[in-house]
Design a protein around this motif. Sequence first.
Motif, short mmCIF file in Angstrom:
data_model
loop_
_atom_site.label_atom_id
_atom_site.label_comp_id
_atom_site.label_asym_id
_atom_site.label_seq_id
_atom_site.Cartn_x
_atom_site.Cartn_y
_atom_site.Cartn_z
N UNK A 444 0.84 -1.21 0.00
CA UNK A 444 0.00 0.00 0.00
C UNK A 444 0.87 1.26 0.00
N UNK A 445 1.94 1.25 0.78
CA UNK A 445 2.84 2.41 0.83
C UNK A 445 3.51 2.66 -0.51
N UNK A 490 11.54 0.18 -5.90
CA UNK A 490 11.89 -0.46 -4.63
C UNK A 490 12.49 -1.83 -4.86
N UNK A 491 13.36 -2.24 -3.96
CA UNK A 491 14.00 -3.55 -4.06
C UNK A 491 13.92 -4.26 -2.71
N UNK A 513 15.43 1.60 3.43
CA UNK A 513 14.21 2.14 4.01
C UNK A 513 13.73 1.37 5.24
N UNK A 514 13.78 0.02 5.15
CA UNK A 514 13.12 -0.76 6.20
C UNK A 514 13.68 -2.18 6.25
N UNK A 534 13.55 -9.63 5.30
CA UNK A 534 13.78 -8.98 4.01
C UNK A 534 14.11 -7.51 4.22
N UNK A 535 15.13 -7.05 3.52
CA UNK A 535 15.55 -5.66 3.59
C UNK A 535 14.96 -4.90 2.39
#
Length: 542
Positions: A444-445, A490-491, A513-514, A534-535
């Motif tokens: 969603x983000x 994004x990856x 990011x996270x 997961x990064x």
Amino acid sequence: MIKTIEKYPVLSMLVLVLLMLLPSLGELKVTIMEARNFISAREMLSENNWILTTLNGEQRYEKPPLPTWITALFGLVFGIKNVYVLRLPGVIMVWLTGVFVYLFSKELTQNKRNSFINGIICVSSFYIVGIIVEAPWDIYTHGFMMLAIYFMYKNYQQYHLKRVLLAVVFIACSVMSKGPISLYALLLPFLLAFVVVYGVKNNFITRTLFPLGLGVVLGSGWFVYVRLADPEAFLKIAEVETANWSSYNVKPFYYYWNFFIQSGIWTIPAVLGLLYPYMIKRVKNVIHYKLSLFWTLFSVILLSLVPEKKARYLVPVLLPLAINTGFYIYYILEKCASKIKKAEAMPVFFHFGILALVAMLFPLVAFFMFQEVLLSNSTTFLIYCLGLFISGSFLLFFLYFKVMWSSFYTSVFIVILLFVAVIPVNPGFANQNINYNSIAQLKADAEKENVTVYLLDAITPENLWEYGGIIPKIQKTAKGYIFPEASEFGVLVNDSTLINSGEFNQKYEIEKKEIYDLNLGKFNTRKHKPRYVNNYYVFTKK
């Protein structure tokens, strides 16, 4: 009360299964096999991949699609994100399997009470229940085959076209659930046992081969279609699956010799029911006892011949084992009323006595083992503890006065309470990871920021299920990675060291990011598995 329960055995078994499974059905973490099933069901709905089934957009032909179709239909009606609802078909199959164990037993013994015991043993056996979460396909393939065996057996007694057609349908459904597994592990042992015990009766071969042959042909339709529509992927997957039978998870021949423990609380009666010299002098239906015994043993032997072995592969054994164990339980319950010898009564008193003590001591043991979790479940825990203590006390009371039928049904009620009570307070099911971070919000983000997320190496099915959609993979060739055309994307990567590659840094600004961590266990413990991590990075072209 007991007469009412026994008067409506099918309904009573449904109530038992629902009471045992529904309260905690949504508590358990989605397993790897469940996640694969749920993801394929989701992609049937989102991508219309009903026949050429997929997992994250890639071919997934390892398992036939019937259980996934059923899951997808439940998801279509009730919501594909609702895990509780997606598990309901498995619960229904547990009940149906128990019902047909009961109906088959009634055909054998002509004894409704004995047959009801068999059905109860089946639906409350440890792995019959556990398999609906650990490997959803198994309860379908063996449940459908149990239905087919019932109609085949009825047809041996008196030919009827409707029974033939029903046997064909359910054999086909079994094959469409997990290929030939149940044909080998449940039906073949039954047929061998039937021939050994009853001999080859008139029309036995024709009444076996016709429904079997037609059922296999119908059930193989999906395999044939996929083989023709996508031959390269199908053959590649088939080659890997076939190789696994002889090279993956290989165990010695005797690995399954403790098969009876998979029946859980029925382990002691199960062992005693297998003692042929003892049982043969005590059961009324000797010839039918022989059928259940040989059926059980042939199933174990045939499974032992396959090099690849896992405990959950014993599920088909538990169906004839429930019938076999029922012969012993029924004999003891009936005989105790007329006073059997102490030595003969000791094992069953030990069985019920242990269960009573477990129920009564559970509150104390749980308090010391699960203190952290109990703080947030104190009211529920106290209710369960009170119910278990009272039930255990009643069971000891009934045993002392040798009220055996009440002892049996009280023990079943204790099993229900244990199933319901253990899951909410067991720390193995609770989140103890302070770094826990679900990937569920990422999709969603990313859509909100207009960023497409790609996968660099691997993601577990559990994480992919949480994500909620397909994550396209960045392909790697001999010349290097083929990057997306977008200026920003994004990856997700499991092995974060891959990001240090010069190939990435030369072309992109990389921002971490996270970290998404789906582990429930604490970091640096055995329960914390790197594969669940997961990064997440954002790549921006320089």
